[in-house]
Design a protein around this motif. Structure first.
Motif, PDB file in Angstrom:
ATOM      1  N   GLU A   1       0.826  -1.217   0.000  1.00 41.65           N
ATOM      2  CA  GLU A   1       0.000   0.000   0.000  1.00 41.65           C
ATOM      3  C   GLU A   1       0.858   1.263   0.000  1.00 41.65           C
ATOM      4  OE1 GLU A   1      -4.080  -1.522   2.283  1.00 41.65           O
ATOM      5  OE2 GLU A   1      -2.445  -0.619   3.425  1.00 41.65           O
ATOM      6  N   GLU A   2       2.060   1.152   0.555  1.00 37.86           N
ATOM      7  CA  GLU A   2       2.942   2.318   0.629  1.00 37.86           C
ATOM      8  C   GLU A   2       3.731   2.552  -0.660  1.00 37.86           C
ATOM      9  OE1 GLU A   2       5.358   1.480   3.978  1.00 37.86           O
ATOM     10  OE2 GLU A   2       3.787   1.930   5.460  1.00 37.86           O
ATOM     11  N   LYS A   3       3.756   1.524  -1.506  1.00 42.66           N
ATOM     12  CA  LYS A   3       4.537   1.650  -2.744  1.00 42.66           C
ATOM     13  C   LYS A   3       3.744   2.403  -3.824  1.00 42.66           C
ATOM     14  CE  LYS A   3       7.386  -2.490  -2.160  1.00 42.66           C
ATOM     15  NZ  LYS A   3       8.686  -1.804  -2.280  1.00 42.66           N
ATOM     16  N   GLU A   4       4.454   2.801  -4.850  1.00 49.14           N
ATOM     17  CA  GLU A   4       3.810   3.481  -5.983  1.00 49.14           C
ATOM     18  C   GLU A   4       2.835   2.527  -6.656  1.00 49.14           C
ATOM     19  OE1 GLU A   4       5.062   5.766 -10.156  1.00 49.14           O
ATOM     20  OE2 GLU A   4       6.591   4.954  -8.793  1.00 49.14           O
ATOM     21  N   LYS A   5       1.663   3.008  -6.975  1.00 51.63           N
ATOM     22  CA  LYS A   5       0.598   2.149  -7.490  1.00 51.63           C
ATOM     23  C   LYS A   5       0.799   1.842  -8.974  1.00 51.63           C
ATOM     24  CE  LYS A   5      -1.535   2.077  -3.543  1.00 51.63           C
ATOM     25  NZ  LYS A   5      -0.577   2.900  -2.782  1.00 51.63           N
ATOM     26  N   THR A   6       1.763   1.007  -9.242  1.00 49.06           N
ATOM     27  CA  THR A   6       1.958   0.538 -10.615  1.00 49.06           C
ATOM     28  C   THR A   6       1.141  -0.734 -10.822  1.00 49.06           C
ATOM     29  OG1 THR A   6       3.852  -0.821  -9.975  1.00 49.06           O
ATOM     30  CG2 THR A   6       4.311   1.457 -10.615  1.00 49.06           C
TER      31      THR A   6
ATOM     32  N   LEU B   1      -0.091  -3.196  -7.834  1.00 53.17           N
ATOM     33  CA  LEU B   1      -1.524  -3.362  -7.561  1.00 53.17           C
ATOM     34  C   LEU B   1      -1.927  -4.839  -7.603  1.00 53.17           C
ATOM     35  CD1 LEU B   1      -3.008  -0.354  -9.581  1.00 53.17           C
ATOM     36  CD2 LEU B   1      -2.896  -0.608  -7.079  1.00 53.17           C
ATOM     37  N   ALA B   2      -1.317  -5.585  -8.501  1.00 53.53           N
ATOM     38  CA  ALA B   2      -1.611  -7.016  -8.582  1.00 53.53           C
ATOM     39  C   ALA B   2      -1.134  -7.735  -7.324  1.00 53.53           C
ATOM     40  CB  ALA B   2      -0.952  -7.614  -9.824  1.00 53.53           C
ATOM     41  N   LYS B   3       0.063  -7.376  -6.880  1.00 50.64           N
ATOM     42  CA  LYS B   3       0.599  -7.981  -5.662  1.00 50.64           C
ATOM     43  C   LYS B   3      -0.223  -7.574  -4.433  1.00 50.64           C
ATOM     44  CE  LYS B   3       5.360  -8.428  -7.283  1.00 50.64           C
ATOM     45  NZ  LYS B   3       6.780  -8.014  -7.073  1.00 50.64           N
ATOM     46  N   LEU B   4      -0.679  -6.317  -4.432  1.00 55.19           N
ATOM     47  CA  LEU B   4      -1.517  -5.837  -3.328  1.00 55.19           C
ATOM     48  C   LEU B   4      -2.827  -6.611  -3.269  1.00 55.19           C
ATOM     49  CD1 LEU B   4      -2.206  -3.880  -1.056  1.00 55.19           C
ATOM     50  CD2 LEU B   4      -2.966  -2.226  -2.792  1.00 55.19           C
ATOM     51  N   HIS B   5      -3.423  -6.826  -4.421  1.00 56.36           N
ATOM     52  CA  HIS B   5      -4.675  -7.589  -4.484  1.00 56.36           C
ATOM     53  C   HIS B   5      -4.459  -9.021  -3.981  1.00 56.36           C
ATOM     54  CE1 HIS B   5      -8.548  -9.046  -5.890  1.00 56.36           C
ATOM     55  NE2 HIS B   5      -7.916 -10.031  -6.529  1.00 56.36           N
TER      56      HIS B   5
END
Length: 283
Positions: free
Chosen positions: A176-181, A185-189
């Motif tokens: 969540e703290e990283k740039e939303k590339t 976003l895939a890893k966050l999901h």
């Protein structure tokens, strides 16, 4: 060359002096640059009040487990001592009966015979008492103690799930703290999908324990009351019978005679006569 020597000396100073000091004081700058610790989320996933409630309830059960085991151990020691005492009393009266003194003095024989009868009656009632205590007190204590390993395992599973929850929550926070590339976003999901069932599992385990631990603790009263009531009744019956047994014994041997003080003086006088014999005289 001089520049290289100075750099070498500087690095040596850092290694020999500065670095050990930093490690000793726990202020090594290397760790201060890390924005978060792996597995430790920034978000408070379990409210402090909930954690305090859990620790309080589990602490009460740990104390109850220790007390139950100690009581079971003490009750076993008590019954073992009771059995040993009554068996020893029976052996003493039996040994007296086989002593030649009884053959030479009919009155003493009658007294020892009455004592032997009383000791055997006492031993019989004592065995009944011990059997009742074993059945109604010691065995229930043992069965109650057998529940705690399962309880402790449930708490351990809850703690393991909590650690997985924290680890995955920390992983989600990191993405969540990283740039939303796109890849992030895939890893966050994916991380959130991994977190969801673990979070639900922990919350279910935590809720169940918080509801059932107080109930289990409160149940000890209803469980143990019959056992301790039985213990008291067993003692009352036993000592009531002992009062009758020794009352009967008193009637059989209670004849006018010497007082304890007079018997002591008489024994001392006879002992002095024995000491005066040449075979026991001091060299």
């Amino acid at each position: 060359m001089d520049t290289l020597n100075r750099k070498f000396q500087l690095n040596r100073i850092i290694v020999l002096i500065i670095l050990p000091c930093c490690l000793k004081k726990g202020i090594c700058t290397l760790w201060s640059r890390i924005p978060f610790k792996i597995g430790q989320p920034k978000k408070q996933i379990v409210p402090k009040t909930v954690e305090r409630d859990f620790e309080r309830e589990y602490g009460k059960l740990q104390q109850l487990e220790d007390q139950t085991k100690k009581l079971q151990k003490d009750m076993k020691k008590s019954t073992d001592a009771d059995v040993a005492m009554s068996k020893s009393a029976v052996k003493i009266s039996s040994d007296l009966l086989s002593n030649p003194l009884c053959e030479q003095d009919p009155n003493f024989l009658a007294m020892v015979t009455a004592l032997d009868t009383a000791m055997k009656r006492m031993d019989s009632f004592n065995q009944e008492k011990v059997n009742q205590i074993q059945k109604t007190v010691i065995e229930p204590l043992k069965k109650f103690s057998s529940v705690f390993p399962s309880l402790n395992m449930a708490v351990k599973r809850r703690e393991q799930t909590l650690q997985d929850y924290k680890r995955l929550q920390s992983k989600v926070e990191k993405y969540e703290e990283k740039e939303k590339t796109g890849p992030i976003l895939a890893k966050l999901h994916q991380a959130r999908e991994e977190l969801r069932p673990v979070k639900e599992d922990f919350e279910a385990k935590n809720k169940q324990l918080l509801e059932e631990m107080p109930k289990f603790y409160s149940s000890r009263i209803d469980y143990f009351e019959p056992s301790f009531e039985s213990l008291i009744r067993a003692q009352v019956v036993y000592y009531t019978e002992m009062h009758k047994i020794f009352g009967d014994l008193t009637k059989q041997i209670d004849e006018p005679g010497l007082t304890d003080e007079q018997r002591e003086k008489e024994n001392e006088a006879k002992l002095s006569e024995l000491r005066a014999l040449s075979i026991v005289a001091d060299d």
